[in-house]
Design an enzyme around this catalytic site. Structure first.
Site, PDB file in Angstrom:
ATOM      1  N   LYS A  16       0.834  -1.216   0.000  1.00 19.66           N
ATOM      2  CA  LYS A  16       0.000   0.000   0.000  1.00 19.66           C
ATOM      3  C   LYS A  16       0.864   1.261   0.000  1.00 19.66           C
ATOM      4  O   LYS A  16       0.609   2.195  -0.752  1.00 19.66           O
ATOM      5  CB  LYS A  16      -0.910   0.042   1.243  1.00 19.66           C
ATOM      6  CG  LYS A  16      -1.865  -1.126   1.362  1.00 19.66           C
ATOM      7  CD  LYS A  16      -2.840  -0.928   2.527  1.00 19.66           C
ATOM      8  CE  LYS A  16      -2.193  -0.922   3.910  1.00 19.66           C
ATOM      9  NZ  LYS A  16      -1.585  -2.203   4.295  1.00 19.66           N
ATOM     10  N   ARG A  91      -9.232   1.170   9.640  1.00 16.78           N
ATOM     11  CA  ARG A  91      -8.877  -0.230   9.894  1.00 16.78           C
ATOM     12  C   ARG A  91      -9.923  -0.942  10.731  1.00 16.78           C
ATOM     13  O   ARG A  91      -9.764  -2.136  10.995  1.00 16.78           O
ATOM     14  CB  ARG A  91      -7.556  -0.288  10.655  1.00 16.78           C
ATOM     15  CG  ARG A  91      -6.310  -0.477   9.786  1.00 16.78           C
ATOM     16  CD  ARG A  91      -5.133  -0.301  10.698  1.00 16.78           C
ATOM     17  NE  ARG A  91      -3.947  -1.025  10.396  1.00 16.78           N
ATOM     18  CZ  ARG A  91      -2.859  -0.481   9.844  1.00 16.78           C
ATOM     19  NH1 ARG A  91      -2.862   0.762   9.443  1.00 16.78           N
ATOM     20  NH2 ARG A  91      -1.774  -1.203   9.688  1.00 16.78           N
ATOM     21  N   ARG A 130      11.449  -6.633   5.043  1.00 13.93           N
ATOM     22  CA  ARG A 130      11.395  -5.205   5.370  1.00 13.93           C
ATOM     23  C   ARG A 130      11.986  -4.946   6.760  1.00 13.93           C
ATOM     24  O   ARG A 130      12.642  -3.930   6.995  1.00 13.93           O
ATOM     25  CB  ARG A 130       9.941  -4.719   5.323  1.00 13.93           C
ATOM     26  CG  ARG A 130       9.805  -3.243   5.624  1.00 13.93           C
ATOM     27  CD  ARG A 130       8.439  -2.725   5.241  1.00 13.93           C
ATOM     28  NE  ARG A 130       7.470  -2.913   6.296  1.00 13.93           N
ATOM     29  CZ  ARG A 130       6.162  -2.694   6.163  1.00 13.93           C
ATOM     30  NH1 ARG A 130       5.659  -2.341   4.988  1.00 13.93           N
ATOM     31  NH2 ARG A 130       5.345  -2.859   7.173  1.00 13.93           N
ATOM     32  N   ARG A 136      12.203  -1.748  11.370  1.00 11.88           N
ATOM     33  CA  ARG A 136      10.987  -1.352  12.076  1.00 11.88           C
ATOM     34  C   ARG A 136      10.766  -2.286  13.248  1.00 11.88           C
ATOM     35  O   ARG A 136      10.812  -3.499  13.116  1.00 11.88           O
ATOM     36  CB  ARG A 136       9.781  -1.453  11.122  1.00 11.88           C
ATOM     37  CG  ARG A 136       9.421  -0.134  10.522  1.00 11.88           C
ATOM     38  CD  ARG A 136       8.273  -0.269   9.557  1.00 11.88           C
ATOM     39  NE  ARG A 136       7.026  -0.713  10.193  1.00 11.88           N
ATOM     40  CZ  ARG A 136       5.838  -0.525   9.631  1.00 11.88           C
ATOM     41  NH1 ARG A 136       5.728   0.082   8.480  1.00 11.88           N
ATOM     42  NH2 ARG A 136       4.759  -0.966  10.236  1.00 11.88           N
ATOM     43  N   ARG A 147      -0.098  -8.802  13.522  1.00 15.79           N
ATOM     44  CA  ARG A 147      -0.673  -7.761  12.658  1.00 15.79           C
ATOM     45  C   ARG A 147      -1.534  -8.370  11.562  1.00 15.79           C
ATOM     46  O   ARG A 147      -2.565  -7.810  11.180  1.00 15.79           O
ATOM     47  CB  ARG A 147       0.441  -6.891  12.069  1.00 15.79           C
ATOM     48  CG  ARG A 147       0.995  -5.917  13.122  1.00 15.79           C
ATOM     49  CD  ARG A 147       2.318  -5.323  12.745  1.00 15.79           C
ATOM     50  NE  ARG A 147       2.272  -4.565  11.527  1.00 15.79           N
ATOM     51  CZ  ARG A 147       3.287  -4.441  10.691  1.00 15.79           C
ATOM     52  NH1 ARG A 147       4.436  -5.028  10.947  1.00 15.79           N
ATOM     53  NH2 ARG A 147       3.161  -3.741   9.611  1.00 15.79           N
TER      54      ARG A 147
HETATM   55  P1  AMP Z   1       1.159   0.746   9.329  1.00 18.03           P
HETATM   56  O1  AMP Z   1       2.415   1.489   9.064  1.00 18.03           O
HETATM   57  O2  AMP Z   1      -0.030   1.280   8.577  1.00 18.03           O
HETATM   58  O3  AMP Z   1       1.297  -0.735   9.145  1.00 18.03           O
HETATM   59  O4  AMP Z   1       0.805   0.982  10.869  1.00 18.03           O
HETATM   60  C1  AMP Z   1       1.704   0.614  11.891  1.00 18.03           C
HETATM   61  C2  AMP Z   1       0.964   0.481  13.221  1.00 18.03           C
HETATM   62  O5  AMP Z   1       0.354   1.739  13.559  1.00 18.03           O
HETATM   63  C3  AMP Z   1      -0.178  -0.512  13.226  1.00 18.03           C
HETATM   64  O6  AMP Z   1       0.264  -1.829  13.473  1.00 18.03           O
HETATM   65  C4  AMP Z   1      -1.037   0.028  14.369  1.00 18.03           C
HETATM   66  O7  AMP Z   1      -0.466  -0.279  15.630  1.00 18.03           O
HETATM   67  C5  AMP Z   1      -0.911   1.525  14.172  1.00 18.03           C
HETATM   68  N1  AMP Z   1      -1.953   2.041  13.255  1.00 18.03           N
HETATM   69  C6  AMP Z   1      -1.769   2.622  12.042  1.00 18.03           C
HETATM   70  N2  AMP Z   1      -2.939   2.966  11.487  1.00 18.03           N
HETATM   71  C7  AMP Z   1      -3.901   2.590  12.368  1.00 18.03           C
HETATM   72  C8  AMP Z   1      -5.318   2.651  12.366  1.00 18.03           C
HETATM   73  N3  AMP Z   1      -5.992   3.154  11.321  1.00 18.03           N
HETATM   74  N4  AMP Z   1      -5.976   2.155  13.459  1.00 18.03           N
HETATM   75  C9  AMP Z   1      -5.316   1.660  14.508  1.00 18.03           C
HETATM   76  N5  AMP Z   1      -3.984   1.545  14.573  1.00 18.03           N
HETATM   77  C10 AMP Z   1      -3.270   2.008  13.512  1.00 18.03           C
END
Ligand code: AMP
Length: 189
Positions: A16, A91, A130, A136, A147
């Site tokens: 994404k 989400r 990654r 990360r 996740r």
């Molecule tokens: P991402 O980089 O989008 O994979 O997000 C990394 C982490 O941020 C996720 O595993 C969640 O802990 C938190 N996070 C990001 N976006 C959301 C969301 N829309 N709702 C809840 N937690 C989020």
């Protein structure tokens, strides 16, 4: 007319973020990544960052009220008026409802939800790769699996929500970055 109010949906590791960045160039609208904003909040030590950090480290979702606040504030900025690429938000059903209401108030409904489809095994290997490259902290194997479970349980049901709204397009997420970008191009037409 190419759609410019977009949502990229798909499991972690589906690509994404990569595709969102290409779409920023192509459409000249901002990428809105709650993950990036939350990581920045953690790094800056803000209140939001303090509330979010534990959830993020475990690979759990940050509570809806925190994330909805972050996303709404970002969407209210002037550069998001002519469009946006939502990446990683919403989400949960509550987040999707909050977004629907916000966009309805503005009279600017979502035009496309692009759902990127990638098999689980491929996702795990991409995410572990990654982890090595970017370091990360939420990319170790146990957190990655959590996740993916969280995605299946809380986020995947949104696919039907957006199908119901008539904006869903499924995009095969396997192949080169360019292949996937051209599939997205078709899905936006
Ligand atoms: P991402 O980089 O989008 O994979 O997000 C990394 C982490 O941020 C996720 O595993 C969640 O802990 C938190 N996070 C990001 N976006 C959301 C969301 N829309 N709702 C809840 N937690 C989020």
């Amino acid at each position: 007319m190419t759609a410019s109010r977009l949502l990229l949906l798909g499991p972690p590791g589906a690509g994404k973020g990569t595709q969102a960045k290409l779409l920023v160039e192509r459409l000249q609208v901002p990428q809105i990544s709650t993950g990036d904003m939350l990581r920045a909040a953690v790094a800056s030590g803000s209140e939001v960052g303090k509330r979010a950090q534990g959830y993020m480290d475990r690979g759990d979702l940050v509570p809806d009220e925190v994330v909805i606040g972050v996303a709404e504030e970002r969407l209210a900025r002037a550069d998001a008026e002519k469009g946006f690429i939502l990446d990683g938000f919403p989400r949960t059903a509550a987040q999707a409802d909050a977004l629907d209401r916000l966009l309805e108030r503005r009279g600017t409904p979502l035009e496309r939800c692009l759902c990127m489809v990638v098999a689980d095994d491929e996702l795990v290997s991409r995410l572990l790769k990654r982890a090595e490259l970017e370091g990360r902290s939420d990319d170790d194997e146990e957190t990655v699996r959590n996740r993916m479970r969280v995605y299946r349980e809380q986020t995947a049901p949104l696919i039907d929500h957006y199908r119901g709204l008539g904006v869903l397009r499924e995009v095969d997420g396997l192949g080169s970055v360019e292949d996937i970008a051209s599939r997205i191009e078709e899905a936006l037409a």
